[in-house]
Scaffold this motif. Structure first.
Motif, PDB file in Angstrom:
ATOM      1  N   PRO B 252       0.845  -1.202   0.000  1.00 47.80           N
ATOM      2  CA  PRO B 252       0.000   0.000   0.000  1.00 47.80           C
ATOM      3  C   PRO B 252       0.878   1.249   0.000  1.00 47.80           C
ATOM      4  O   PRO B 252       2.070   1.171   0.328  1.00 47.80           O
ATOM      5  N   ILE B 253       0.287   2.378  -0.368  1.00 46.45           N
ATOM      6  CA  ILE B 253       1.044   3.628  -0.349  1.00 46.45           C
ATOM      7  C   ILE B 253       1.128   4.105   1.096  1.00 46.45           C
ATOM      8  O   ILE B 253       0.109   4.392   1.718  1.00 46.45           O
ATOM      9  N   PHE B 254       2.353   4.145   1.639  1.00 45.35           N
ATOM     10  CA  PHE B 254       2.512   4.544   3.041  1.00 45.35           C
ATOM     11  C   PHE B 254       2.550   6.058   3.183  1.00 45.35           C
ATOM     12  O   PHE B 254       1.934   6.636   4.063  1.00 45.35           O
TER      13      PHE B 254
ATOM     14  N   GLU C 161     -10.714  11.711  -0.398  1.00 44.29           N
ATOM     15  CA  GLU C 161     -10.924  10.418  -1.055  1.00 44.29           C
ATOM     16  C   GLU C 161      -9.615   9.667  -1.278  1.00 44.29           C
ATOM     17  O   GLU C 161      -9.634   8.461  -1.512  1.00 44.29           O
ATOM     18  N   SER C 162      -8.495  10.349  -1.299  1.00 48.72           N
ATOM     19  CA  SER C 162      -7.232   9.675  -1.599  1.00 48.72           C
ATOM     20  C   SER C 162      -6.119  10.304  -0.765  1.00 48.72           C
ATOM     21  O   SER C 162      -5.573  11.338  -1.121  1.00 48.72           O
ATOM     22  N   TRP C 163      -5.839   9.643   0.358  1.00 50.72           N
ATOM     23  CA  TRP C 163      -4.843  10.157   1.286  1.00 50.72           C
ATOM     24  C   TRP C 163      -4.104   8.964   1.855  1.00 50.72           C
ATOM     25  O   TRP C 163      -4.777   7.969   2.168  1.00 50.72           O
ATOM     26  N   ASP C 182       0.129  13.142  -8.976  1.00 56.24           N
ATOM     27  CA  ASP C 182      -0.573  12.500 -10.075  1.00 56.24           C
ATOM     28  C   ASP C 182      -1.366  11.274  -9.652  1.00 56.24           C
ATOM     29  O   ASP C 182      -2.174  10.766 -10.416  1.00 56.24           O
ATOM     30  N   LEU C 183      -1.164  10.818  -8.430  1.00 58.72           N
ATOM     31  CA  LEU C 183      -2.001   9.742  -7.906  1.00 58.72           C
ATOM     32  C   LEU C 183      -3.464  10.182  -7.891  1.00 58.72           C
ATOM     33  O   LEU C 183      -4.367   9.364  -7.971  1.00 58.72           O
ATOM     34  N   ARG C 184      -3.684  11.497  -7.766  1.00 61.09           N
ATOM     35  CA  ARG C 184      -5.051  12.013  -7.668  1.00 61.09           C
ATOM     36  C   ARG C 184      -5.526  12.643  -8.977  1.00 61.09           C
ATOM     37  O   ARG C 184      -6.541  13.301  -9.027  1.00 61.09           O
ATOM     38  N   ARG C 193      -6.530   0.025 -11.934  1.00 60.52           N
ATOM     39  CA  ARG C 193      -6.696  -1.330 -11.375  1.00 60.52           C
ATOM     40  C   ARG C 193      -8.043  -1.392 -10.651  1.00 60.52           C
ATOM     41  O   ARG C 193      -8.475  -0.391 -10.078  1.00 60.52           O
ATOM     42  N   PRO C 194      -8.666  -2.585 -10.608  1.00 57.61           N
ATOM     43  CA  PRO C 194     -10.002  -2.684  -9.986  1.00 57.61           C
ATOM     44  C   PRO C 194      -9.997  -2.343  -8.495  1.00 57.61           C
ATOM     45  O   PRO C 194     -10.963  -1.797  -7.990  1.00 57.61           O
ATOM     46  N   ASN C 195      -8.914  -2.684  -7.789  1.00 55.68           N
ATOM     47  CA  ASN C 195      -8.896  -2.392  -6.358  1.00 55.68           C
ATOM     48  C   ASN C 195      -7.666  -1.585  -5.955  1.00 55.68           C
ATOM     49  O   ASN C 195      -7.194  -1.667  -4.828  1.00 55.68           O
ATOM     50  N   GLY C 196      -7.153  -0.792  -6.894  1.00 56.56           N
ATOM     51  CA  GLY C 196      -5.979   0.036  -6.623  1.00 56.56           C
ATOM     52  C   GLY C 196      -6.367   1.299  -5.888  1.00 56.56           C
ATOM     53  O   GLY C 196      -7.451   1.389  -5.291  1.00 56.56           O
ATOM     54  N   PRO C 197      -5.483   2.298  -5.910  1.00 47.85           N
ATOM     55  CA  PRO C 197      -5.820   3.605  -5.347  1.00 47.85           C
ATOM     56  C   PRO C 197      -7.099   4.147  -6.006  1.00 47.85           C
ATOM     57  O   PRO C 197      -7.423   3.779  -7.138  1.00 47.85           O
TER      58      PRO C 197
END
Ligand code: ZN
Lengths: 51, 437, 395
Positions: B252-254, C161-163, C182-184, C193-197
């Protein structure tokens, strides 16, 4: 919410508590009181999931 | 429009000046400038008065994650320091290399470089390893004002060093350039400039102290402190960083704050004496307060400057300068902007600069690297002078701030020239980016 | 490093309470508008052409019940044919595409083939604000029957939502290193991916939609700064280039506006125009219309600048040849930018339909560039007060 995100809310909450405690202990410097309060604002809004 | 925005800019500068004259802290002076700009802007409805509180609060957020990194990283290094780990390493360096001065200086340089390279914050370097390194430098017969100068320059280079360079990250994010290819592009100049700095300022022995006296002057290492106890928390930290890099789709991203928290927990577990964690945490936050507050007020200032058009006008002015003048002007523009705005400067000036450089055929990644070794010098310039003030503080220098700053002029000049040459010849240096991929 | 003043305060507790009350007041006064913005919705009236409204999570359970799950408006023609997907608000601070799809949803009728429209592919970003950049929270578009209010979002999903962000974002599956932010950014997380970030789940669901529904054409609507080299263009990979080039020539000749073709870079990963092409049979097109509001050297970030694109600093820089698009005192009005997206899309669909008649898509009722420039976008919005309640969707 996944486990890692929960850790981040815990870290944020811990910082708010530490800042709050330091604020309560602060007796001399109005400057430090203002700075402490300023730093707490975004952390509290994050905990409340506003921003 | 230029006139109106110019008046707002003057208003902000005036508010800053008045606040400083009233002996308010830098942070409150920046806050005063932001609020004054917002109130002034309200006359022109840029932004409307009703939106001002929202702008002020929203402006507190750009550096929220950076604040978490600072807090957790500093707490981690404070734990390592409190458990005697830093003293152990510094003492070891003096014991082994006292007679090989060059090596001793280089080892101390690396010790300063590591925390800043990992966190992207030179202040973390100073806060966590600054004091014992300053003692070691003194033990090597280097006077306080030069010690402060070494700490300041090397901590700045640490902030620029890979893997985490916040200026480069802000620029990459703002210009849609991938944050890749910086390892050697930044690493090589940082190591060369750092080596030059410690040798230039530290090679000459100016005070008398033999090895035994030097070791006696260093703080003692608590009994039971062993090499592995220092090492394990760092292994945990790097382990998490490397795991994310090596198996990105399996771990996971830590994120840095959690990585530092885990390292801190480990440091506490393996420490031979158990420090009072709560007291240490409270002190860490108290010490960090001005730094955290700076991130807050700079964000607010940035938000108000954009909403009022001041930021746009400044970036317009910068890209309108003729090219040759611009290259020379970087020497002043970059550090001064950092001194006023800290990281905000990268967003306000850096993003349009990089787009502009890109459009005239310079290599954006190398140009970003070049600028980002120049930016940290601004952390020694008022009004913020974040790293400069910290360096003076931990090295116990009692002279005036300017007499400290004067000590840095040769490395300062060399760094400036290197940086500008990196920007001008960025296309020719693009092989560094290829090596790094 | 704290302030030099250190004389004890006469009434520390009283001072502290006053300061705390002020801080609380600022928190509320600043926090409430941000909270309201996050939960505000603009009414979209499902027009005569909309046959159903489904969810992105129907294609990937990883999004079920999540805040980021997006609405998909489906417009099926009576006659079977080809299929196109149109996505807006990938970057929710580039609103021309969002307005264009609202017009399509409320006005267009499909005769042959099917249109899938996702007004907001990055829901979280559209409910986030760009801290430090001083945007307005909303912008209003005038119509004959009143104003329609829209949220001004931003480029990246919210940390709510993404942290946390990673140290560096590693693109799946290519392993290219991208900026942590860029992750967000849903224009870096393709194919996902189906269950990625969280944002990878969003793009994955859209990929699944394209694969399962056998979508022929995908459009991703954007806006780009006038000082950004890739602006006012159609970005297309090799496989889409033919249709992009034909459309670019046609809109120039018949409708009188420029939109050149930019090849999709081979080795810059995560972008829709790259990965959709590589991971499905769909032909992707990314449309960029200029948006002066996002340029750095502009005056105040006002709603007016967002809508008319007029700025004195950009005008001066245009004279110094520092912009990548033509720019004059008329700025870049929103109507023009929405019109470009609309006409370019319709033209690409037309060119594709001509070449592959069995997969043709035919639709009517959508205004073109000239109509939008003449009438303004507000003219094509439907009054939710006059719509059946079941036909109103808050986006
Ligand atoms: Zn975009």
């Amino acid at each position: 919410m996944n486990v890692i995100m929960i850790f981040y809310y815990l870290i944020t909450a811990a910082l708010v508590c530490l800042l709050g405690w330091n604020l309560i202990r602060e007796k001399k410097s109005a400057n430090d009181m203002i700075l402490g309060l300023l730093v707490m604002i975004p952390l509290v809004l994050r905990l409340l999931r506003v921003k | 429009m230029t006139l109106q925005i110019g008046v707002l800019l003057l208003l902000m500068v005036a508010a800053y000046a008045v606040a400083s004259l009233k002996k308010l802290s830098v942070e409150l002076s920046i806050l005063a400038a932001a609020v004054a700009g917002g109130l002034g802007g309200a006359f022109l409805k840029t932004p409307p008065l009703g939106e001002l509180p929202r702008h002020l609060v929203e402006g507190m957020f750009p550096y929220l994650d950076v604040m978490l990194v600072f807090s957790t990283a500093t707490f981690f290094m404070a734990l390592v320091s409190e458990s005697g780990g830093v003293n152990y390493v510094v003492r070891g360096a003096i014991k082994l290399f006292y007679n090989v001065r060059v090596v001793a200086l280089l080892v101390l340089m690396i010790i300063i470089l590591i925390p800043g390279a990992l966190t992207g914050a030179g202040s973390v370097s100073i806060l966590v390893v600054g004091a014992p390194v300053a003692l070691a430098l003194k033990a090597l017969g280097i006077p306080e004002r030069k010690t402060a100068a070494i700490l300041f320059i090397v901590a700045g280079l640490a902030a620029a060093a890979p893997p985490v360079n916040i200026w480069a990250m802000i620029l990459c994010a703002g210009t849609a350039i991938p944050y890749v290819g910086f390892t050697y592009t930044l690493g090589i100049p940082v190591l060369i400039l750092g080596t030059f700095t410690v040798l230039w300022l530290g090679l000459k022995k100016e005070g008398g102290m033999d090895k035994a006296a030097a070791l006696a002057a260093l703080p003692p290492v608590p009994p039971g402190m062993k090499g592995w106890r220092v090492l394990v928390p760092f292994v945990v930290f790097f382990g998490m960083v490397i795991a994310n890099r090596t198996w990105p789709f399996a771990t996971p991203i830590f994120g840095l704050p959690l990585e530092f928290s885990a390292a801190a927990f480990t440091a506490w577990l393996v420490s031979p004496r158990k420090p009072d964690v709560l007291k240490l945490a409270l002190n860490t936050m108290k010490r960090l307060l001005p730094l955290l507050a700076t991130m807050i007020v700079v964000g607010m200032l940035q938000q108000i400057m954009t909403a009022t058009g001041v930021r746009g006008m400044i970036s317009y002015a910068v890209i309108s300068i003729p090219l040759v003048l611009l290259f020379i002007g970087l020497a002043v523009i970059i550090p001064v902007s950092e001194g006023v705005l800290t990281y905000g400067a990268a967003a306000i000036l850096g993003i349009p600069l990089i787009w502009f450089f890109d459009s005239i055929g310079l290599h954006a990644t190398v140009a970003i690297a070049g600028l980002s070794i120049l930016w940290p010098l601004g952390d020694g310039l008022p009004p913020t002078a974040l790293i400069g003030r910290l360096s003076v503080m931990v090295s116990d220098y009692k002279g005036t701030y300017w007499s400290f700053l004067r000590q840095t002029w040769v490395p300062w000049l060399v760094i400036t020239i290197t940086s500008i040459l990196m920007v001008v010849y960025s296309a020719k240096l693009s092989f560094l980016v290829k090596w790094s991929m | 490093m704290s302030a030099p003043e250190s004389k004890p305060l006469a009434h520390p507790v009283r001072v502290k309470i006053v300061l705390a009350v002020l801080a609380a007041a600022l928190t509320v006064a600043g926090g409430v508008p941000l909270f309201k913005h996050r939960h505000f919705g603009t009414p979209f009236v499902a027009g005569p052409g909309v046959t159903k409204v489904i969810k992105l999570s129907d294609y990937s359970p990883g999004l079920k019940g999540r805040f980021v799950d997006a609405d998909v408006f489906v417009m099926e023609g009576a006659e079977p044919g080809g299929k196109a997907l149109i996505m807006a608000n990938t970057h929710a601070n580039e609103p021309a595409g969002y307005l264009a799809v609202k017009i399509l949803i409320e006005n267009a009728v499909v005769q042959k083939g099917t249109l899938y429209i996702i007004p907001t592919i990055n829901v979280s970003a559209s409910r986030n604000t760009k801290a430090g950049d001083g945007y307005p929270l909303y912008y209003d578009i005038p119509t004959d029957w009143g104003r329609v209010r829209f949220r001004m979002g931003t480029r990246d999903a919210s940390p709510l939502e993404s942290w946390p962000d990673p140290d560096v974002y590693i693109h799946y599956p290519d392993k290219q290193l991208l900026s942590y932010l860029d992750l967000r950014n849903t224009n870096r997380t393709w194919p996902g991916r189906p269950n990625g970030p969280m944002m990878e789940r969003v793009t994955y669901a859209a990929m699944e939609l394209m694969r399962k529904e056998k979508i022929d054409l995908a459009f991703d609507f954007h806006g780009a700064e006038t000082m950004f080299p890739v602006t006012n263009c159609i970005v297309a990979p090799q496989k889409s280039a033919k249709f992009a080039t034909l459309a670019s020539m046609m809109v120039k000749a018949m409708e009188g506006f420029d939109s050149h073709v930019e090849p999709s870079p081979q080795n810059f990963r995560g972008l829709s125009h790259r990965e959709i092409g590589d991971f499905s049979n769909t032909l992707p097109f990314l449309l960029e219309a200029p948006i002066p509001f996002l340029d750095q050297p502009t005056g105040p970030k006002t709603v007016k600048l967002l809508l008319d694109g007029k700025d004195p600093f950009l005008l001066s820089l245009a004279k110094k040849k520092k912009l990548f698009v033509s720019y004059d005192a008329n700025g870049w009005p929103m109507d023009k930018r929405v019109g470009q997206h609309m006409s370019t899309t319709l033209e690409i669909i037309r060119q594709f339909s001509k070449k592959t008649p069995d997969r043709a898509i035919r639709l009517s009722g959508a205004p073109k560039y000239a109509d939008l420039v003449r009438d303004g976008v507000g003219k094509y919005f439907h009054d939710p007060a006059k719509a059946e309640p079941g036909r109103i969707h808050y986006e």
